[in-house]
Write an enzyme that holds these catalytic residues in place. Structure first.
Site, PDB file in Angstrom:
ATOM      1  N   ARG A  25     -25.866  12.766   0.377  1.00 44.66           N
ATOM      2  CA  ARG A  25     -27.548  12.847   0.171  1.00 44.66           C
ATOM      3  C   ARG A  25     -27.770  13.268  -1.344  1.00 44.66           C
ATOM      4  O   ARG A  25     -27.245  14.271  -1.809  1.00 44.66           O
ATOM      5  CB  ARG A  25     -28.117  13.830   1.220  1.00 44.66           C
TER       6      ARG A  25
ATOM      7  N   ARG B 235     -23.519  25.189   8.643  1.00 44.47           N
ATOM      8  CA  ARG B 235     -24.930  25.081   9.287  1.00 44.47           C
ATOM      9  C   ARG B 235     -24.600  24.095  10.657  1.00 44.47           C
ATOM     10  O   ARG B 235     -25.262  24.298  11.529  1.00 44.47           O
ATOM     11  CB  ARG B 235     -25.472  23.781   8.276  1.00 44.47           C
TER      12      ARG B 235
ATOM     13  N   ARG C 222     -35.642  26.668  15.753  1.00 43.40           N
ATOM     14  CA  ARG C 222     -34.183  26.590  15.677  1.00 43.40           C
ATOM     15  C   ARG C 222     -33.673  27.524  16.740  1.00 43.40           C
ATOM     16  O   ARG C 222     -32.219  27.895  16.877  1.00 43.40           O
ATOM     17  CB  ARG C 222     -33.676  26.793  14.522  1.00 43.40           C
TER      18      ARG C 222
ATOM     19  N   ARG D 297     -29.067  19.018  -3.218  1.00 45.54           N
ATOM     20  CA  ARG D 297     -29.258  20.457  -2.457  1.00 45.54           C
ATOM     21  C   ARG D 297     -28.249  21.255  -2.711  1.00 45.54           C
ATOM     22  O   ARG D 297     -26.835  21.044  -2.698  1.00 45.54           O
ATOM     23  CB  ARG D 297     -29.950  20.451  -0.949  1.00 45.54           C
TER      24      ARG D 297
ATOM     25  N   LYS E 182     -33.615  13.889  10.328  1.00 43.79           N
ATOM     26  CA  LYS E 182     -34.918  14.363  10.366  1.00 43.79           C
ATOM     27  C   LYS E 182     -35.894  13.937   9.418  1.00 43.79           C
ATOM     28  O   LYS E 182     -36.794  13.523   9.580  1.00 43.79           O
ATOM     29  CB  LYS E 182     -34.901  15.913  10.738  1.00 43.79           C
TER      30      LYS E 182
HETATM   31  P1  AP5 Z   1     -31.880  13.596   6.252  1.00 40.76           P
HETATM   32  O1  AP5 Z   1     -32.915  12.652   6.812  1.00 40.76           O
HETATM   33  O2  AP5 Z   1     -32.030  14.157   4.999  1.00 40.76           O
HETATM   34  O3  AP5 Z   1     -31.172  14.516   7.529  1.00 40.76           O
HETATM   35  P2  AP5 Z   1     -32.024  15.723   7.840  1.00 40.76           P
HETATM   36  O4  AP5 Z   1     -31.538  15.871   9.312  1.00 40.76           O
HETATM   37  O5  AP5 Z   1     -33.550  16.116   7.343  1.00 40.76           O
HETATM   38  O6  AP5 Z   1     -30.961  17.022   7.266  1.00 40.76           O
HETATM   39  P3  AP5 Z   1     -31.094  18.323   6.535  1.00 40.76           P
HETATM   40  O7  AP5 Z   1     -29.682  18.560   6.028  1.00 40.76           O
HETATM   41  O8  AP5 Z   1     -32.230  18.455   5.969  1.00 40.76           O
HETATM   42  O9  AP5 Z   1     -31.246  19.178   7.964  1.00 40.76           O
HETATM   43  P4  AP5 Z   1     -30.813  20.639   8.168  1.00 40.76           P
HETATM   44  O10 AP5 Z   1     -31.371  21.114   9.300  1.00 40.76           O
HETATM   45  O11 AP5 Z   1     -29.443  21.003   7.845  1.00 40.76           O
HETATM   46  O12 AP5 Z   1     -31.473  21.355   6.738  1.00 40.76           O
HETATM   47  P5  AP5 Z   1     -33.122  22.042   6.585  1.00 40.76           P
HETATM   48  O13 AP5 Z   1     -33.411  21.737   5.299  1.00 40.76           O
HETATM   49  O14 AP5 Z   1     -33.975  21.638   7.853  1.00 40.76           O
HETATM   50  O15 AP5 Z   1     -30.523  12.510   5.944  1.00 40.76           O
HETATM   51  C1  AP5 Z   1     -29.374  12.944   5.449  1.00 40.76           C
HETATM   52  C2  AP5 Z   1     -28.599  11.863   4.879  1.00 40.76           C
HETATM   53  O16 AP5 Z   1     -28.363  10.983   5.525  1.00 40.76           O
HETATM   54  C3  AP5 Z   1     -29.481  11.259   3.764  1.00 40.76           C
HETATM   55  O17 AP5 Z   1     -28.766  11.090   2.428  1.00 40.76           O
HETATM   56  C4  AP5 Z   1     -30.086  10.058   4.239  1.00 40.76           C
HETATM   57  O18 AP5 Z   1     -30.422   9.076   3.330  1.00 40.76           O
HETATM   58  C5  AP5 Z   1     -28.924   9.626   5.094  1.00 40.76           C
HETATM   59  N1  AP5 Z   1     -29.451   8.975   6.534  1.00 40.76           N
HETATM   60  C6  AP5 Z   1     -30.579   9.285   7.335  1.00 40.76           C
HETATM   61  N2  AP5 Z   1     -30.771   8.616   8.092  1.00 40.76           N
HETATM   62  C7  AP5 Z   1     -29.616   7.584   8.344  1.00 40.76           C
HETATM   63  C8  AP5 Z   1     -29.054   6.600   9.136  1.00 40.76           C
HETATM   64  N3  AP5 Z   1     -29.883   6.184  10.131  1.00 40.76           N
HETATM   65  N4  AP5 Z   1     -28.034   5.742   8.499  1.00 40.76           N
HETATM   66  C9  AP5 Z   1     -27.443   6.128   7.234  1.00 40.76           C
HETATM   67  N5  AP5 Z   1     -27.752   7.361   6.676  1.00 40.76           N
HETATM   68  C10 AP5 Z   1     -28.672   8.100   6.887  1.00 40.76           C
HETATM   69  O19 AP5 Z   1     -32.605  23.397   6.515  1.00 40.76           O
HETATM   70  C11 AP5 Z   1     -31.800  24.103   5.504  1.00 40.76           C
HETATM   71  C12 AP5 Z   1     -31.335  25.505   6.029  1.00 40.76           C
HETATM   72  O20 AP5 Z   1     -32.838  26.257   5.887  1.00 40.76           O
HETATM   73  C13 AP5 Z   1     -30.789  25.802   7.399  1.00 40.76           C
HETATM   74  O21 AP5 Z   1     -29.578  25.498   7.170  1.00 40.76           O
HETATM   75  C14 AP5 Z   1     -31.248  27.246   7.615  1.00 40.76           C
HETATM   76  O22 AP5 Z   1     -30.438  28.111   6.801  1.00 40.76           O
HETATM   77  C15 AP5 Z   1     -32.706  27.259   6.876  1.00 40.76           C
HETATM   78  N6  AP5 Z   1     -33.714  26.970   8.013  1.00 40.76           N
HETATM   79  C16 AP5 Z   1     -34.360  25.775   8.184  1.00 40.76           C
HETATM   80  N7  AP5 Z   1     -35.153  25.836   9.077  1.00 40.76           N
HETATM   81  C17 AP5 Z   1     -35.070  27.030   9.782  1.00 40.76           C
HETATM   82  C18 AP5 Z   1     -35.606  27.739  10.782  1.00 40.76           C
HETATM   83  N8  AP5 Z   1     -36.332  27.217  11.718  1.00 40.76           N
HETATM   84  N9  AP5 Z   1     -35.104  29.100  11.170  1.00 40.76           N
HETATM   85  C19 AP5 Z   1     -34.336  29.687  10.406  1.00 40.76           C
HETATM   86  N10 AP5 Z   1     -33.662  29.059   9.314  1.00 40.76           N
HETATM   87  C20 AP5 Z   1     -34.077  27.800   8.853  1.00 40.76           C
END
Ligand code: AP5
Length: 283
Positions: free
Chosen positions: A188, A228, A153, A217, A77
């Site tokens: 990552r 997660r 979510r 992170r 994402k």
């Molecule tokens: P990356 O692009 O960073 O992936 P991402 O989908 O953004 O992953 P996140 O881990 O950030 O998602 P998440 O939903 O778990 O975390 P968030 O911060 O939103 O890519 C990941 C890796 O893969 C990178 O190293 C990249 O280089 C590599 N990559 C990307 N594309 C690639 C490709 N095509 N090929 C190869 N490699 C690739 O949320 C964190 C926490 O916050 C949640 O667990 C929850 O506790 C809380 N939270 C967040 N939003 C909410 C909500 N709406 N409600 C309640 N709690 C929430």
């Protein structure tokens, strides 16, 4: 994402109001209001004249794009958001980044959020919902359009968003097999200076100077990533069911450039429909 002007909410048009004086003033009329005018026969589809005082001379202003992106942890994402905002100039609003900023501020909400994030659970709505609403309501988001990442979510978050009047144009869902996700999470790294996302194997830093300053992170361990993922799997179908009509599912297990090419094509198509809709509406 094909459709005719009757099946989608048409974009707003700008009507120029000619007065006796040469100066002209303009105002914007939403697509719904245009439909309303048609319904009430104040304007005919075959004519540009609405009433003696008004003349439609241009259909030139459209609402900025409002996009949501969803997917399992590490589905890409954030990576795609970098590419989308670079090309389309939307304001990137990441729920996870907002929460991490709250943690960094040392607030009570941040402390509570971290407790949930460390367990891979959703942060309670009373913290997340108003945080996201506040960011969506800022002037830059309203003017440039937004790209909402990782929200909603849950069904309750989607309902809240709708209740506040935020209606996305497109819901992008990245699909990646689970076995790939864990490797992506663990590898990552983030650049605290530029905010850029790297992966030690798939997207390594360009220079040694960047490599030495990369951070990881606190929730990017295999154990936390599995928690997660479990939370994601428990909630995803509820959210998807609320955006059926605007969802595009994208195979995310390809290079980031290939994934972006498909997203880019959908967004271009959406913009093209918007640009052509007003003229077909008025012809
Ligand atoms: P990356 O692009 O960073 O992936 P991402 O989908 O953004 O992953 P996140 O881990 O950030 O998602 P998440 O939903 O778990 O975390 P968030 O911060 O939103 O890519 C990941 C890796 O893969 C990178 O190293 C990249 O280089 C590599 N990559 C990307 N594309 C690639 C490709 N095509 N090929 C190869 N490699 C690739 O949320 C964190 C926490 O916050 C949640 O667990 C929850 O506790 C809380 N939270 C967040 N939003 C909410 C909500 N709406 N409600 C309640 N709690 C929430």
């Amino acid at each position: 994402m094909t459709g005719c002007v009757n099946s989608i909410s048409p974009p707003p048009v700008t009507l120029y109001w000619y007065r006796a004086s040469p100066s002209r003033s303009s105002f914007s009329l939403s697509g719904d209001a245009v439909h309303s005018l048609y319904r009430h026969r104040r304007v005919s589809r075959s004519s540009s004249i609405i009433a003696p005082k008004f003349q439609i001379v241009a259909a030139e202003k459209s609402e900025p794009l409002k996009i949501m992106i969803s997917g399992a942890p590490a589905s890409g994402k954030g990576t795609q958001c970098e590419l989308i905002t670079h090309k389309y100039g939307l304001v990137h609003i990441s729920a996870g980044d907002l929460l991490r900023a709250e943690i960094a501020s040392g607030s009570e909400n941040g402390r509570r959020a971290k407790e949930h994030m460390e367990k891979g659970q959703l942060v309670p709505d009373e913290i997340v919902v108003m945080m996201v609403k506040g960011r969506l309501s800022q002037t830059d988001s309203e003017q440039k359009g937004w790209l909402l990442d990782g929200y909603p979510r849950s069904a309750s978050q989607a309902t809240a968003l709708k209740g506040f009047g935020f209606q996305p144009d497109l819901f992008i869902v990245l699909e990646v097999p689970e076995e790939i996700l864990i490797e992506r999470v663990v590898g990552r790294r983030l650049d605290p200076v530029t905010g850029k996302i790297y992966h030690l194997k798939y997207s390594p830093p360009e220079t040694e100077e960047i490599a030495v300053r990369l951070t990881q992170r606190f929730d990017d361990t295999e154990e936390k990533a599995k928690l997660r993922l479990k939370t994601h799997n428990q909630n995803v179908s509820d959210v998807l069911s609320m955006y059926d009509d605007i969802t595009i599912k994208i195979e995310g297990n390809r290079s980031k450039e290939e994934v972006f090419a498909q997203i880019d094509s959908s967004l271009s198509e959406l913009l093209q429909e918007r640009n052509t809709a007003p003229s077909s509406l008025l012809s």
